[in-house]
Enzyme design. Structure first.
Site, mmCIF file in Angstrom:
data_model
loop_
_atom_site.group_PDB
_atom_site.id
_atom_site.type_symbol
_atom_site.label_atom_id
_atom_site.label_comp_id
_atom_site.label_asym_id
_atom_site.label_seq_id
_atom_site.Cartn_x
_atom_site.Cartn_y
_atom_site.Cartn_z
ATOM 1 N N CYS A 29 0.871 -1.170 0.000
ATOM 2 C CA CYS A 29 0.000 0.000 0.000
ATOM 3 C C CYS A 29 0.909 1.222 0.000
ATOM 4 O O CYS A 29 2.022 1.163 -0.508
ATOM 5 C CB CYS A 29 -0.938 -0.020 1.204
ATOM 6 S SG CYS A 29 -0.076 -0.045 2.786
ATOM 7 N N HIS A 608 -4.219 7.201 20.458
ATOM 8 C CA HIS A 608 -5.180 6.660 19.485
ATOM 9 C C HIS A 608 -6.471 6.340 20.223
ATOM 10 O O HIS A 608 -6.511 5.432 21.065
ATOM 11 C CB HIS A 608 -4.615 5.402 18.823
ATOM 12 C CG HIS A 608 -5.360 4.994 17.588
ATOM 13 N ND1 HIS A 608 -6.589 4.378 17.624
ATOM 14 C CD2 HIS A 608 -5.044 5.127 16.265
ATOM 15 C CE1 HIS A 608 -6.998 4.133 16.389
ATOM 16 N NE2 HIS A 608 -6.076 4.574 15.545
#
Length: 686
Positions: A29, A608
């Site tokens: 990716c 996060h």
């Protein structure tokens, strides 16, 4: 980094994941190498993470494995795939050829002989795509000059220059039977030059001169205005035809030649086959073609053309709608070539073609859907799809080629077809209602060939409508399912986080600090003065109130594997998120779920909020800071609606990690327990 160093890193990565024999496939990716392994248990994770330039390694479910590289992933991937030992390893991403094969497999296999016929037709024409496109563009150029009044290409007394220009494109169509015969023979494993020679024999000047032989009898059909000639050859009547531009004749001829050729090869010993097999094949097939197969092919093509002409004349609206609606299903199966052959037959027998006009509605509907995908890709910052759609749209609008759009995009995302078919319907309906569109040339339907269609205004209105309708429908309703959109968004956020991590690994200095400050200033975000710390960072505090859990219990392999550094998870009891250290915000996710901070002494901390909450696209998150801003311990970063996160089905666990744990002296998570914002949860020794 030198190419030699990149090759060494590539070799080390492959060795650490178990060697080439353990790699089933490899893709990448924007930031990560994605391996499909035979056995993920043999991977030496410590060795992978110790390779210079590798930012982390993330085991996945099954035997999938990710290696985080960052922005250099493309060059590392290329070097890996060019390693000699990786020659037999493929990519797991479905190629356009795979998509094409899968599409055809769905529509074939029920009637074997019919499958073979369509495959024969397709492979006889497909290699000619390039020269047909070239001739189409030359015709378009001539049509533009004709429309502008520069030269009358229909005049009988054109200057020699323009006669020569005519010859440039007519060569392709006149000698098309020879080219088709070559490809057809090759498909049926016959000497392709033998097939071409048999077809060429009935197109030579000597054969054409038979019309003026003393024994030839010609009759004129006053109704049709045509002349038919029959020559006396070997005492037998031979119908004479002009085979230039005919396509059914070579297809039939090669189908008969193939069994004869194979039979002769069985009869003659191998050492004399070169002498006798071609000679006897020519002696048999040239007369058979001239006496029987040639007239049969002409009759077949003319009959099919007349049938379509009848439908177009008696039910023009139905015809104009059916053609663009069936093409999207014919092209993926390779079944559109017979219709293309009929277009050529129409041009030879009628002097014009009525199929290409409605076909243009399908092509532009296809290109419009691609344009819609491109708009969404640009909006969503999807680099890979933007590149794919840009190339496909350019090939379509300039070359009239739909395959890059079909195999690269449309067949991968099933929501596109229904929207594209609406565009086909609208374009075909306009053509039918406004009296149809004809052309006197074989042309790929693109922007450049618009002038060859008549009437031009009707054609333009139809193709523009087809294009716009498909594009708008794709933009409004998207080409992806909600799950695919969420997956794409998560991949993009993951890539952005990896790149931010890579950037934060660069030693802090005036250049990076200045870049961050100027970026924040440019965005209008508030920028406070950098906090002056009295000493090195020693602790990371809890950013939320709640219960501390070790990373091993966090339900995300990216964090539990420590790929993004050591730290803790906090199951929050309140929705206020504060800064766990004092420093600069180097990353602030638009969705509000992730924040990256760098302290003055280089400790890099990630906060996060929740697991997979990127898929909420910011719903329930209120961000209070901006990238480049400097914060103190306890400053509010965001407010989160924890009930909304739970209602959406996501884990609220908030993860705090030290991204550059491996470069610090020690990073020690504290024991589990209940905390409030400001309580120490990680001890740090820079």
């Amino acid at each position: 980094m030198t190419s030699a160093t990149t090759r060494d890193r590539a070799q080390e990565i492959i060795t650490a994941v178990g060697g080439p024999s353990n790699v089933l496939s490899l893709t990448h990716c924007a930031t990560r190498l994605r391996f499909e392994l035979r056995d993920a248990s043999v991977v030496d994770q410590r060795a992978v993470e110790g390779i210079p330039g590798v930012m982390g390694a993330v085991p996945q479910s099954g035997d999938r494995y990710q290696v985080v590289i960052g922005g250099a992933v493309q060059s590392v991937y290329t070097q890996i795939m060019h390693l000699p030992e990786m020659a037999g390893v493929g990519a797991s991403r479905t190629s356009d050829a795979d998509v094409k094969a899968a599409a055809r497999a769905k529509g074939r296999g029920r009637v074997a002989w019919l499958d073979s016929v369509f495959e024969y037709l397709s492979d006889s024409f497909r290699p000619l795509l390039g020269v047909l496109l070239g001739a189409s563009l030359i015709i378009a150029f001539a049509a533009v000059l004709d429309a502008l009044g520069v030269v009358d290409f229909r005049a009988a007394d054109k200057p020699a220059t323009w006669v020569f220009v005519d010859a440039m494109w007519r060569a392709v169509f006149y000698f098309l039977p020879i080219m088709v015969a070559y490809n057809a023979a090759k498909k049926l494993q016959v000497d392709p030059w033998l097939g071409a020679t048999v077809m060429a024999a009935v197109m030579t000047p000597d054969f054409l001169s038979l019309t003026s032989a003393a024994s030839t009898v010609c009759t004129t059909n006053a109704t049709l205005g045509t002349t038919a000639c029959v020559a006396d050859v070997f005492g037998l009547p031979m119908q004479l035809n002009d085979y230039g531009g005919q396509v059914f004749v070579p297809l039939i001829m090669v189908a008969v030649l193939a069994p004869l050729y194979r039979g002769l090869k069985r009869v003659f010993p191998e050492n004399i086959q070169m002498v006798f097999v071609p000679a006897l094949s020519m002696v048999v097939m040239i007369p058979v073609t001239a006496f029987l197969l040639g007239p049969l092919g002409i009759w077949l093509g003319t009959g099919l053309g007349d049938g379509l002409a009848w439908l177009n004349g008696n039910a023009p609206i139905v015809f104009a709608i059916v053609i663009p609606l069936i093409y999207p299903f014919l092209v993926p199966l390779g079944l559109h070539w017979p219709l293309n052959a009929l277009m050529l037959v129409n041009l030879n027998t009628l002097g014009y073609d009525f199929i290409q006009g409605p076909m243009g509605a399908w092509n532009f509907a296809c290109f419009g859907a691609t344009a819609g995908v491109l708009v969404l890709a640009v909006r969503d910052k999807d680099t890979q799809m933007r590149q794919t759609a840009t190339g496909a749209l350019a090939a379509g609008l300039l070359g009239g080629i739909s395959e890059p759009s079909l195999y690269g995009i449309h067949l991968r995302f099933k929501r596109i077809y229904p929207r594209m078919l609406v565009g086909c319907l609208v374009g075909g309906l306009i053509i039918g209602l406004l009296g149809g569109v004809d052309t006197q040339a074989f042309a790929f339907t693109s922007l450049l060939t618009i002038p060859v269609f008549d009437p031009i205004p009707v054609y333009v209105v139809a193709v523009v409508a087809a294009f716009v309708v498909s594009m708008v429908l794709v933009i409004v309703s998207d080409y992806r399912t909600p799950e695919q959109r969420a997956e794409a968004r998560a991949a993009r956020e993951q890539a952005e986080a990896d790149l931010a991590l890579e950037a934060s690994a660069v030693p802090s200095g005036a250049a990076s600090s200045g870049a961050a400050s100027s970026g924040a200033a440019a965005s209008g975000a508030p920028v406070s003065a950098p906090a002056q710390d009295a000493g090195p960072t020693s602790v990371v505090v809890a950013p939320v109130a709640g219960r501390v859990v070790p990373l091993a219990e966090v339900a995300d392999p990216v964090f539990s594997s420590l790929a993004l550094g050591d730290g803790v998870g906090v199951v929050p009891s309140a929705g206020e998120v504060v800064a766990p250290v004092a420093g600069e915000l180097v990353t602030v996710a638009d969705t509000g779920h992730a924040f990256g901070l760098r302290t003055a002494d280089g400790v890099e901390v990630l906060v996060h909020v929740g697991i997979d909450t990127v898929r909420m696209a910011g719903a329930g998150f209120a961000v209070a800071v901006a990238k480049g801003q400097h914060v103190a311990v306890g400053d509010r970063l965001a407010t989160v609606d924890l009930d909304a996160v739970r209602a959406a089905g996501f884990d609220t666990t908030t993860v705090v990690t030290v991204l550059n744990s491996r470069t610090l002296t020690a990073v020690t998570p504290r024991a589990a327990g209940t905390v409030v914002p400001g309580d120490a949860v990680i001890d740090v020794e820079p």
